[in-house]
Design an enzyme around this catalytic site. Structure first.
Site, PDB file in Angstrom:
ATOM      1  CG  ASP A   1     -37.111  47.966  19.666  1.00  0.00           C
ATOM      2  OD1 ASP A   1     -37.731  47.949  18.586  1.00  0.00           O
ATOM      3  OD2 ASP A   1     -37.570  47.503  20.717  1.00  0.00           O
ATOM      4  CG  HIS A   2     -37.613  48.576  13.601  1.00  0.00           C
ATOM      5  ND1 HIS A   2     -37.251  47.296  13.873  1.00  0.00           N
ATOM      6  CD2 HIS A   2     -38.890  48.537  13.200  1.00  0.00           C
ATOM      7  CE1 HIS A   2     -38.272  46.494  13.640  1.00  0.00           C
ATOM      8  NE2 HIS A   2     -39.281  47.216  13.224  1.00  0.00           N
TER       9      HIS A   2
ATOM     10  CG  HIS B   1     -40.741  45.325  19.089  1.00  0.00           C
ATOM     11  ND1 HIS B   1     -39.622  46.043  18.779  1.00  0.00           N
ATOM     12  CD2 HIS B   1     -40.954  44.495  18.053  1.00  0.00           C
ATOM     13  CE1 HIS B   1     -39.179  45.632  17.599  1.00  0.00           C
ATOM     14  NE2 HIS B   1     -39.968  44.701  17.142  1.00  0.00           N
TER      15      HIS B   1
HETATM   16  N1  LIG Z   1     -35.044  42.867   6.765  1.00  0.00           N
HETATM   17  C1  LIG Z   1     -35.594  43.589   7.702  1.00  0.00           C
HETATM   18  O1  LIG Z   1     -36.510  44.386   7.468  1.00  0.00           O
HETATM   19  C2  LIG Z   1     -35.127  43.470   9.125  1.00  0.00           C
HETATM   20  C3  LIG Z   1     -35.826  44.147  10.122  1.00  0.00           C
HETATM   21  C4  LIG Z   1     -35.369  44.078  11.437  1.00  0.00           C
HETATM   22  C5  LIG Z   1     -34.242  43.339  11.732  1.00  0.00           C
HETATM   23  N2  LIG Z   1     -33.579  42.668  10.752  1.00  0.00           N
HETATM   24  C6  LIG Z   1     -32.361  41.939  11.121  1.00  0.00           C
HETATM   25  O2  LIG Z   1     -31.275  42.457  10.379  1.00  0.00           O
HETATM   26  C7  LIG Z   1     -30.364  41.427  10.048  1.00  0.00           C
HETATM   27  C8  LIG Z   1     -30.151  41.378   8.548  1.00  0.00           C
HETATM   28  O3  LIG Z   1     -31.387  41.080   7.925  1.00  0.00           O
HETATM   29  P1  LIG Z   1     -31.598  41.061   6.348  1.00  0.00           P
HETATM   30  O4  LIG Z   1     -33.048  40.838   6.152  1.00  0.00           O
HETATM   31  O5  LIG Z   1     -30.970  42.223   5.708  1.00  0.00           O
HETATM   32  O6  LIG Z   1     -30.801  39.716   5.931  1.00  0.00           O
HETATM   33  P2  LIG Z   1     -30.382  39.252   4.460  1.00  0.00           P
HETATM   34  O7  LIG Z   1     -31.250  39.854   3.424  1.00  0.00           O
HETATM   35  O8  LIG Z   1     -30.253  37.761   4.532  1.00  0.00           O
HETATM   36  O9  LIG Z   1     -28.931  39.884   4.282  1.00  0.00           O
HETATM   37  C9  LIG Z   1     -27.799  39.368   4.915  1.00  0.00           C
HETATM   38  C10 LIG Z   1     -26.572  40.105   4.407  1.00  0.00           C
HETATM   39  O10 LIG Z   1     -25.443  39.574   5.075  1.00  0.00           O
HETATM   40  C11 LIG Z   1     -24.479  39.163   4.107  1.00  0.00           C
HETATM   41  N3  LIG Z   1     -23.779  37.983   4.614  1.00  0.00           N
HETATM   42  C12 LIG Z   1     -24.315  36.872   5.158  1.00  0.00           C
HETATM   43  N4  LIG Z   1     -23.339  36.053   5.561  1.00  0.00           N
HETATM   44  C13 LIG Z   1     -22.170  36.655   5.259  1.00  0.00           C
HETATM   45  C14 LIG Z   1     -20.812  36.331   5.445  1.00  0.00           C
HETATM   46  N5  LIG Z   1     -20.428  35.184   6.030  1.00  0.00           N
HETATM   47  N6  LIG Z   1     -19.883  37.198   5.042  1.00  0.00           N
HETATM   48  C15 LIG Z   1     -20.226  38.362   4.437  1.00  0.00           C
HETATM   49  N7  LIG Z   1     -21.491  38.733   4.226  1.00  0.00           N
HETATM   50  C16 LIG Z   1     -22.449  37.895   4.648  1.00  0.00           C
HETATM   51  C17 LIG Z   1     -25.247  38.852   2.867  1.00  0.00           C
HETATM   52  O11 LIG Z   1     -24.375  39.040   1.780  1.00  0.00           O
HETATM   53  P3  LIG Z   1     -24.521  38.275   0.388  1.00  0.00           P
HETATM   54  O12 LIG Z   1     -25.946  38.484  -0.030  1.00  0.00           O
HETATM   55  O13 LIG Z   1     -23.578  38.988  -0.501  1.00  0.00           O
HETATM   56  O14 LIG Z   1     -24.202  36.857   0.642  1.00  0.00           O
HETATM   57  C18 LIG Z   1     -26.324  39.939   2.934  1.00  0.00           C
HETATM   58  O15 LIG Z   1     -25.803  41.158   2.466  1.00  0.00           O
HETATM   59  C19 LIG Z   1     -30.947  40.132  10.615  1.00  0.00           C
HETATM   60  O16 LIG Z   1     -30.381  39.912  11.887  1.00  0.00           O
HETATM   61  C20 LIG Z   1     -32.424  40.450  10.767  1.00  0.00           C
HETATM   62  O17 LIG Z   1     -33.027  39.703  11.804  1.00  0.00           O
HETATM   63  C21 LIG Z   1     -33.996  42.723   9.449  1.00  0.00           C
END
Ligand SMILES: NC(=O)c1ccc[n+]([C@@H]2O[C@H](COP(=O)([O-])OP(=O)(O)OC[C@H]3O[C@@H](n4cnc5c(N)ncnc54)[C@H](OP(=O)(O)O)[C@@H]3O)[C@@H](O)[C@H]2O)c1
Length: 514
Positions: free
Chosen positions: A199-200, A262
């Site tokens: 939980d960041h 949170h």
């Molecule tokens: N972004 C934030 O600041 C943040 C903050 C808190 C929590 N989170 C959580 O962290 C998680 C990731 O978030 P994100 O924003 O980084 O998502 P994102 O930008 O959509 O990135 C998803 C990643 O997963 C890869 N991916 C998706 N399906 C795949 C599959 N079947 N096989 C292999 N690779 C796959 C994608 O690869 P490709 O692009 O190569 O397809 C991409 O690298 C989520 O659960 C989100 O709720 C994110």
């Protein structure tokens, strides 16, 4: 008088803290937003602070096809974009050479033996002692299946010589039942000690400072109870809307998104008994006790003790903004809440009858996370024959973000011949005392995982306790859809019902100007 010995300018500052264990961090979802904005800058900050072992490497996994070189270039561009002052040219070169990439689909069984081979090669090259942690920066639906496939390939097996850990990002389920299912899936193939539920929020200094403030100072703990405290308010307000996350948010809503994780963390740190040590389970046992002591909300009480809202048109930072229902990927008749307020009671000796009011929402007046502890008023008796007509209660405010600090409000005499009172503030600001450190909030948490300290990570029972508190509200809200959405204008402090939640008890939210 003693003087500090000045270090010659060229000497780097001494490392504060233990260097991480040698290890490989395997990032599932390495081509995504979280990796670019948070994980890589955090790792680089750790390297600059000399907290990263020299025997450290990263293996990124995602679908996009990339060579190691292309991945290194990509992370450089990302860090430059999101955190330009994070890049230290002196350390970047050696830092980025530790990054590797492997393309594959998480659902593909064949991917995992290939990851195993790649980890063996990287371990040989960087002497990482076969320690590996997997960071699942992926959609939550992948958590259970990825961990199961890692285990089936032998990639979760530990020995006395090496460890294997996995970090997962919230949401940990979308209700109590799914949270239990996820825990069962994880615990079937891994030990609780291997699972780091991140939980960041807990990476923020001020959140960690709640414990230091309460337990390292003799003056607050004696008054930290029902005898002196009137009520507590926990407020997490955002000015932004859903910011392109409409498709996720419209299925989640503010209650699921913020409260079981949170806000429950903030409540438990504020209300818990002093732990017997900083040992991970000692701290988390006390937090869990608070979560279990929160009075369950009966079905009949849900509507009188919770408020939901959804933003309509309004203004944000002087600009016109439109309603939630007009956001991309949001249903035009969406009933998803973008605001929630609740009144909770903690059934134990310290807190009986002290309400904990919480609220969180999007498109509110100001961006702020605060915990406000309001003390009971002093007796008015002495001021009866003076121009003072009432006494203001003391308020202690723990500011979590964007400003990080602590302030205490108290009454002081306004100078002049008659007795008049004004409210004044004693303020402590982190940045003013300790300077600004480049930080994403993930540094401490990644480092803790690399040294095996689970204190700031949520345990399975805590996650389930958090969901138990909100589950009755989710059920009743689902059964009785809202009729008045949107019910607050963008740029305000939320719906009128939220004010009434406190007014019924003779209290008010601590609102303030931007
Ligand atoms: N972004 C934030 O600041 C943040 C903050 C808190 C929590 N989170 C959580 O962290 C998680 C990731 O978030 P994100 O924003 O980084 O998502 P994102 O930008 O959509 O990135 C998803 C990643 O997963 C890869 N991916 C998706 N399906 C795949 C599959 N079947 N096989 C292999 N690779 C796959 C994608 O690869 P490709 O692009 O190569 O397809 C991409 O690298 C989520 O659960 C989100 O709720 C994110």
């Amino acid at each position: 008088m003693a003087h500090a010995v000045e270090q010659p300018a060229a000497t780097p500052p001494p490392r504060v803290g233990k260097q991480s264990d040698p290890c490989i961090m395997t990032i599932f979802g390495a081509a995504g937003d979280l990796t670019a904005r948070m994980l890589i800058p955090a790792l680089h900050n750790l390297a600059r602070a000399d907290l990263l072992s020299k025997e450290f490497a990263v293996l990124g996994v995602a679908r996009s096809q990339m060579t190691d070189e292309a991945f290194r270039k990509r992370i450089y561009d990302d860090v430059k974009q999101y955190c330009s002052d994070c890049i230290d040219p002196a350390t970047w070169d050696t830092f980025s050479k530790r990054f590797y990439y492997f393309a594959g689909d998480f659902s593909d069984e064949k991917l995992y033996p290939q990851i195993k081979d790649r980890l063996t090669q990287i371990d040989r090259e960087h002497s990482t002692h076969q320690n590996v942690f997997y960071y699942l920066a992926t959609a939550p639906s992948f958590f259970g299946p990825i961990v199961a496939k890692l285990a089936a390939t032998g990639l979760m097996e530990q020995s006395n010589d090496h460890w294997r850990r996995v970090i997962i990002e919230k949401p940990f389920g979308h209700d109590l039942e799914s949270a239990k299912t996820l825990n069962q899936q994880l615990l079937k193939v891994a030990d609780e000690k291997q699972i780091y539920r991140i939980d960041h929020y807990l990476g923020k200094e001020t959140v960690q400072n709640i414990m230091a403030f309460r337990f390292a100072n003799g003056i607050f703990e004696p008054v930290w109870n029902r005898r002196y405290i009137d009520h507590v308010q926990i407020s997490v307000s955002e000015t932004v809307g859903v910011e392109g996350r409409g498709s996720y948010f419209d299925t989640a809503g503010s209650l699921r998104d913020m409260v079981p994780n949170h806000i429950m963390q903030l409540i438990s740190l504020t209300a818990m008994e002093p732990p017997i040590s900083f040992d991970a389970n000692a701290v988390r046992d006390e937090q869990a006790k608070i979560l279990h002591a929160i009075q369950p909300i009966s079905d009949e009480d849900v509507l009188s003790r919770s408020v939901r809202g959804q933003y309509g048109d309004g203004t944000e930072s002087g600009a016109r903004v439109t309603a939630y229902r007009t956001e991309p990927d949001v249903a035009p008749d969406s009933r998803t809440e973008t605001f929630v307020a609740m009144k909770l009671l903690i059934d134990n000796w310290r807190w009986a009858d002290v309400p904990f009011y919480l609220r969180t929402g999007k498109r509110m007046t100001a961006r702020s996370t605060q915990i406000m502890i309001q003390f009971r008023r002093a007796p008015f008796v002495l001021f009866r024959d003076t121009p003072v007509d009432h006494l203001m209660p003391n308020q202690l405010v723990l500011h979590i973000q964007p400003e990080e600090g602590i302030s205490l409000q108290f009454a002081a005499k306004v100078p002049g011949p008659v007795m008049r009172l004004g409210t004044v503030d004693m303020n402590f600001e982190y940045q003013e005392y300790f300077g600004k450190q480049p930080s994403t909030g993930y540094e401490r948490l990644l480092h803790d995982c690399m040294i095996g300290d689970q204190t700031l990570f949520q345990r399975a029972d805590m996650v389930e306790a958090g969901w138990s508190i909100v589950n009755p509200v989710l059920d009743i809200w689902k059964a009785l859809p809202p009729r008045n959405f949107p019910n607050y204008a963008s740029g305000t402090w939320g719906p009128k019902d939220a004010d009434e939640l406190l007014e019924r008890d003779g209290r008010r939210w601590r609102n303030f100007e931007k």
